[in-house]
Design a protein around this motif. Structure first.
Motif, PDB file in Angstrom:
ATOM      1  N   THR A  50      40.545 -76.600   3.594  1.00  0.00           N
ATOM      2  CA  THR A  50      39.948 -77.941   3.574  1.00  0.00           C
ATOM      3  C   THR A  50      38.486 -77.919   4.010  1.00  0.00           C
ATOM      4  OG1 THR A  50      40.652 -78.396   5.836  1.00  0.00           O
ATOM      5  CG2 THR A  50      42.189 -78.960   4.076  1.00  0.00           C
ATOM      6  N   GLY A  51      37.993 -76.731   4.362  1.00  0.00           N
ATOM      7  CA  GLY A  51      36.631 -76.605   4.859  1.00  0.00           C
ATOM      8  C   GLY A  51      36.558 -76.473   6.361  1.00  0.00           C
ATOM      9  N   LEU A  52      37.634 -76.887   7.044  1.00  0.00           N
ATOM     10  CA  LEU A  52      37.729 -76.743   8.491  1.00  0.00           C
ATOM     11  C   LEU A  52      38.897 -75.822   8.831  1.00  0.00           C
ATOM     12  CD1 LEU A  52      37.270 -80.477   9.627  1.00  0.00           C
ATOM     13  CD2 LEU A  52      35.574 -78.633   9.792  1.00  0.00           C
ATOM     14  N   ASP A  53      38.785 -75.118   9.963  1.00  0.00           N
ATOM     15  CA  ASP A  53      39.895 -74.275  10.410  1.00  0.00           C
ATOM     16  C   ASP A  53      41.129 -75.150  10.647  1.00  0.00           C
ATOM     17  OD1 ASP A  53      38.305 -72.062  10.338  1.00  0.00           O
ATOM     18  OD2 ASP A  53      37.857 -72.062  12.478  1.00  0.00           O
ATOM     19  N   ARG A  54      42.280 -74.631  10.199  1.00  0.00           N
ATOM     20  CA  ARG A  54      43.532 -75.376  10.337  1.00  0.00           C
ATOM     21  C   ARG A  54      44.621 -74.414  10.805  1.00  0.00           C
ATOM     22  NH1 ARG A  54      45.610 -78.258   4.951  1.00  0.00           N
ATOM     23  NH2 ARG A  54      45.567 -76.070   4.280  1.00  0.00           N
ATOM     24  N   LEU A  55      45.335 -74.783  11.864  1.00  0.00           N
ATOM     25  CA  LEU A  55      46.402 -73.953  12.416  1.00  0.00           C
ATOM     26  C   LEU A  55      47.740 -74.616  12.126  1.00  0.00           C
ATOM     27  CD1 LEU A  55      46.403 -72.222  15.908  1.00  0.00           C
ATOM     28  CD2 LEU A  55      48.471 -73.211  14.957  1.00  0.00           C
ATOM     29  N   THR A  56      48.583 -73.915  11.382  1.00  0.00           N
ATOM     30  CA  THR A  56      49.931 -74.403  11.074  1.00  0.00           C
ATOM     31  C   THR A  56      50.945 -73.514  11.772  1.00  0.00           C
ATOM     32  OG1 THR A  56      49.194 -75.180   8.902  1.00  0.00           O
ATOM     33  CG2 THR A  56      51.570 -74.936   9.230  1.00  0.00           C
ATOM     34  N   LEU A  57      51.856 -74.146  12.491  1.00  0.00           N
ATOM     35  CA  LEU A  57      52.860 -73.403  13.261  1.00  0.00           C
ATOM     36  C   LEU A  57      54.241 -73.677  12.684  1.00  0.00           C
ATOM     37  CD1 LEU A  57      53.625 -71.665  15.749  1.00  0.00           C
ATOM     38  CD2 LEU A  57      53.845 -73.825  17.021  1.00  0.00           C
ATOM     39  N   HIS A  58      54.900 -72.619  12.238  1.00  0.00           N
ATOM     40  CA  HIS A  58      56.275 -72.718  11.746  1.00  0.00           C
ATOM     41  C   HIS A  58      57.213 -72.342  12.891  1.00  0.00           C
ATOM     42  CE1 HIS A  58      54.943 -72.795   7.429  1.00  0.00           C
ATOM     43  NE2 HIS A  58      53.883 -72.217   7.991  1.00  0.00           N
ATOM     44  N   VAL A  59      58.077 -73.267  13.290  1.00  0.00           N
ATOM     45  CA  VAL A  59      59.018 -73.022  14.386  1.00  0.00           C
ATOM     46  C   VAL A  59      60.437 -73.164  13.870  1.00  0.00           C
ATOM     47  CG1 VAL A  59      57.414 -73.715  16.201  1.00  0.00           C
ATOM     48  CG2 VAL A  59      58.887 -75.438  15.170  1.00  0.00           C
ATOM     49  N   GLU A  60      61.330 -72.327  14.411  1.00  0.00           N
ATOM     50  CA  GLU A  60      62.705 -72.300  13.916  1.00  0.00           C
ATOM     51  C   GLU A  60      63.637 -73.065  14.841  1.00  0.00           C
ATOM     52  OE1 GLU A  60      64.456 -68.564  12.198  1.00  0.00           O
ATOM     53  OE2 GLU A  60      65.860 -68.826  13.877  1.00  0.00           O
ATOM     54  N   LEU A  61      64.460 -73.917  14.254  1.00  0.00           N
ATOM     55  CA  LEU A  61      65.415 -74.718  15.021  1.00  0.00           C
ATOM     56  C   LEU A  61      66.685 -73.933  15.321  1.00  0.00           C
ATOM     57  CD1 LEU A  61      65.162 -77.978  12.872  1.00  0.00           C
ATOM     58  CD2 LEU A  61      64.254 -77.690  15.185  1.00  0.00           C
ATOM     59  N   LYS A  62      67.259 -74.202  16.486  1.00  0.00           N
ATOM     60  CA  LYS A  62      68.610 -73.731  16.761  1.00  0.00           C
ATOM     61  C   LYS A  62      69.593 -74.624  16.001  1.00  0.00           C
ATOM     62  CE  LYS A  62      67.770 -71.795  21.360  1.00  0.00           C
ATOM     63  NZ  LYS A  62      68.089 -71.874  22.811  1.00  0.00           N
ATOM     64  N   PRO A  63      70.772 -74.097  15.669  1.00  0.00           N
ATOM     65  CA  PRO A  63      71.729 -74.911  14.888  1.00  0.00           C
ATOM     66  C   PRO A  63      72.036 -76.266  15.520  1.00  0.00           C
ATOM     67  CG  PRO A  63      72.435 -72.623  14.947  1.00  0.00           C
ATOM     68  CD  PRO A  63      71.259 -72.726  15.878  1.00  0.00           C
ATOM     69  N   GLU A  64      72.164 -76.299  16.841  1.00  0.00           N
ATOM     70  CA  GLU A  64      72.525 -77.561  17.505  1.00  0.00           C
ATOM     71  C   GLU A  64      71.397 -78.584  17.472  1.00  0.00           C
ATOM     72  OE1 GLU A  64      71.455 -74.593  20.868  1.00  0.00           O
ATOM     73  OE2 GLU A  64      72.435 -74.575  18.898  1.00  0.00           O
ATOM     74  N   ALA A  65      70.162 -78.131  17.188  1.00  0.00           N
ATOM     75  CA  ALA A  65      69.025 -79.049  17.149  1.00  0.00           C
ATOM     76  C   ALA A  65      68.768 -79.592  15.750  1.00  0.00           C
ATOM     77  CB  ALA A  65      67.767 -78.354  17.670  1.00  0.00           C
ATOM     78  N   PHE A  66      69.442 -79.021  14.765  1.00  0.00           N
ATOM     79  CA  PHE A  66      69.198 -79.434  13.383  1.00  0.00           C
ATOM     80  C   PHE A  66      69.910 -80.759  13.096  1.00  0.00           C
ATOM     81  CE2 PHE A  66      70.018 -79.382   8.800  1.00  0.00           C
ATOM     82  CZ  PHE A  66      68.738 -79.177   8.331  1.00  0.00           C
ATOM     83  N   SER A  67      69.235 -81.638  12.397  1.00  0.00           N
ATOM     84  CA  SER A  67      69.805 -82.949  12.089  1.00  0.00           C
ATOM     85  C   SER A  67      69.471 -83.329  10.653  1.00  0.00           C
ATOM     86  CB  SER A  67      69.257 -84.007  13.050  1.00  0.00           C
ATOM     87  OG  SER A  67      69.622 -85.305  12.641  1.00  0.00           O
ATOM     88  N   ASP A  68      70.366 -84.126  10.030  1.00  0.00           N
ATOM     89  CA  ASP A  68      70.111 -84.647   8.684  1.00  0.00           C
ATOM     90  C   ASP A  68      69.186 -85.858   8.716  1.00  0.00           C
ATOM     91  OD1 ASP A  68      71.671 -82.741   7.439  1.00  0.00           O
ATOM     92  OD2 ASP A  68      73.505 -83.940   7.594  1.00  0.00           O
ATOM     93  N   SER A  69      68.924 -86.357   9.918  1.00  0.00           N
ATOM     94  CA  SER A  69      68.090 -87.548  10.055  1.00  0.00           C
ATOM     95  C   SER A  69      66.611 -87.169   9.974  1.00  0.00           C
ATOM     96  CB  SER A  69      68.371 -88.245  11.386  1.00  0.00           C
ATOM     97  OG  SER A  69      67.383 -89.219  11.660  1.00  0.00           O
ATOM     98  N   PHE A  70      65.931 -87.662   8.937  1.00  0.00           N
ATOM     99  CA  PHE A  70      64.510 -87.373   8.790  1.00  0.00           C
ATOM    100  C   PHE A  70      63.725 -87.936   9.971  1.00  0.00           C
ATOM    101  CE2 PHE A  70      60.280 -88.852   7.590  1.00  0.00           C
ATOM    102  CZ  PHE A  70      59.708 -87.661   7.173  1.00  0.00           C
TER     103      PHE A  70
END
Length: 452
Positions: free
Chosen positions: A384-404
């Protein structure tokens, strides 16, 4: 063989006498005695290097220093620094101090960013390396009758062979399984009665996860000790592996340029520090910018001079690893100096829109958030012209939800916590359980895709 339950009980009651010390004459010596050993070896090492390696002789002559000028440990500061570029510029044998027919083993880095780093060992060096490893594994509670399963790859990488030789010299049964085929590793642990697993911490967690998926009961496993290396092991990752696999985990430190694994290791009394093999390595902690020593106990760049290494001697190697060193005696009974575990490097700092960011800072924030695994991935770009930091983090199964809405609120809370610590905005992406690729070797957490 040490009984697993007795070892765990001794650790809980802080009975460190239960675990043997490999070389008490050195590891429990007075500071004066340790420094005397270092000085005698330093004088010999400088003379050996000056006489046999033209590259160092030219550097020292240009600085007006000779081996005769080394009379105290502080005189090491008169010597030139060495960094990775010196080993690349002299590739492959320019820093060797012995004839090639005396070299019994050769190792090298991957060379993915240029010429590889090549190091050699003669018979004397191999004995020194094995002694360093035998010492650090006994700090972790390993004994001669243990059965050690190797999950590092056997190749030019120093980790696999170095630990193999040291454990074997101690009297352990070696199981050279190598990397990969995780279900086979689990079967071998059960079939062969493996008591020690050697791996990167990220791969050890993967072994744990696969075992759980196939129904293996880790609480009944013969495994007692995990020896980790090759990458940092944050406290939360160690705690998770220990609790899920029912073992004691320690990690160790080393680097190809000065020896391989074996420079320092973690004892069971001081879990955030590692004892340096001071009779084999002279350490300094310097300001990364000026190269001048920092006050005792303060953070700086670790500089190492191997003492007694013959095939490829190295003087004042700048590791670029940031740590601090303390010399007070340890509760385990050892008196050798302890270095804080390396969490960051001078050269892994990311500059995001003028702000300094270390991956270890991100690890520390993630460790305090319930519902996340220790697996993450950082991607930096400037599309985009500026530095951008994107962090991909992994959920534990118990933290995963179908609710957006629930997931988006969780993502936003992670981004807010990161910004409060890093002082820079972070784009957070939530990844489903198991969605971040596991690695058999060193895990690469950062991908810098910025265009210059």
């Amino acid at each position: 063989m040490i009984d697993k339950q007795e070892a765990l009980k001794a650790l809980q009651t802080q009975d460190y006498s239960f675990f043997p010390i490999h070389n008490p004459a050195v590891e429990c010596a007075s500071r004066e005695r340790i420094r005397a050993i270092q000085l005698a070896k330093l004088i010999e090492q400088v003379a050996w290097t000056y006489e046999r390696v033209p590259w160092y002789r030219e550097k020292m002559d240009a600085m007006g220093v000779s081996p005769a000028d080394i009379k105290t440990l502080d005189d090491v500061r008169k010597l030139p620094f060495t960094d990775k570029s010196a080993l690349r510029d002299t590739f492959p044998y320019g820093l060797f101090a012995v004839p090639l027919d005396e070299v019994v083993e050769l190792h090298a880095s991957s060379g993915t960013t240029g010429k590889p780093i090549v190091v050699g060992y003669n018979a004397h060096d191999m004995d020194m390396w094995a002694d360093c490893i035998a010492r650090l594994v006994q700090m972790a509670g390993v004994v001669p009758s243990d059965r050690a399963q190797m999950a590092f790859g056997y190749g030019m990488f120093t980790g696999g062979f170095g630990l193999h030789y040291g454990l074997q010299s101690l009297g352990c049964m070696m199981i050279p399984a190598g990397s990969g085929n995780t279900e086979r590793h689990i079967a071998m642990i059960e079939d062969y009665g493996t008591t020690v697993l050697i791996a990167t911490p990220s791969y050890a967690l993967h072994v744990c996860e696969v075992g759980e998926q196939i129904g293996y009961d880790w609480s009944k496993s013969p495994l007692r000790v995990g020896l980790f290396g090759g990458e940092p092991c944050p406290p939360n990752l160690k705690e998770e592996i220990e609790s899920r696999m029912h073992i004691i985990c320690t990690d160790n430190y080393g680097l190809t340029e000065v020896m391989g694994p074996g420079v320092s290791g973690e004892c069971l009394a001081s879990r955030d520090m590692q004892h340096i093999a001071e009779d084999h390595f002279l350490w300094e902690v310097v300001d990364p910018e000026t190269g001048e020593p920092v006050p005792d106990g303060e953070m700086g760049e670790l500089v190492l001079t191997p003492l007694g290494k013959q095939a490829i001697p190295v003087l004042r190697y700048r590791t670029h690893d940031l740590t601090r060193v303390v010399t007070e005696p340890c509760a385990c009974g050892r008196t050798t100096a302890r270095m804080q575990k390396v969490r960051s490097r001078c050269d892994d700092m990311l500059i995001i829109r003028g702000t300094n960011v270390f991956p270890s800072q991100i690890e520390d924030v993630l460790a305090g958030i319930e519902g996340l695994t220790p697996h993450y991935r950082i991607v930096v770009d400037n599309e985009t012209g500026l530095d951008r930091l994107t962090l991909h983090v992994e959920l534990k199964p118990e933290a995963f939800s179908d609710s957006f809405e629930q997931m988006d609120a969780f993502r936003a809370s992670i981004a807010e916590k990161l910004k409060s610590v890093l002082l820079v905005g972070v784009i957070v992406r939530l990844v489903e359980p198991g969605g971040i690729e596991r690695s058999f070797g060193k895990t690469k957490h950062v991908e810098d895709k910025r265009r210059s």
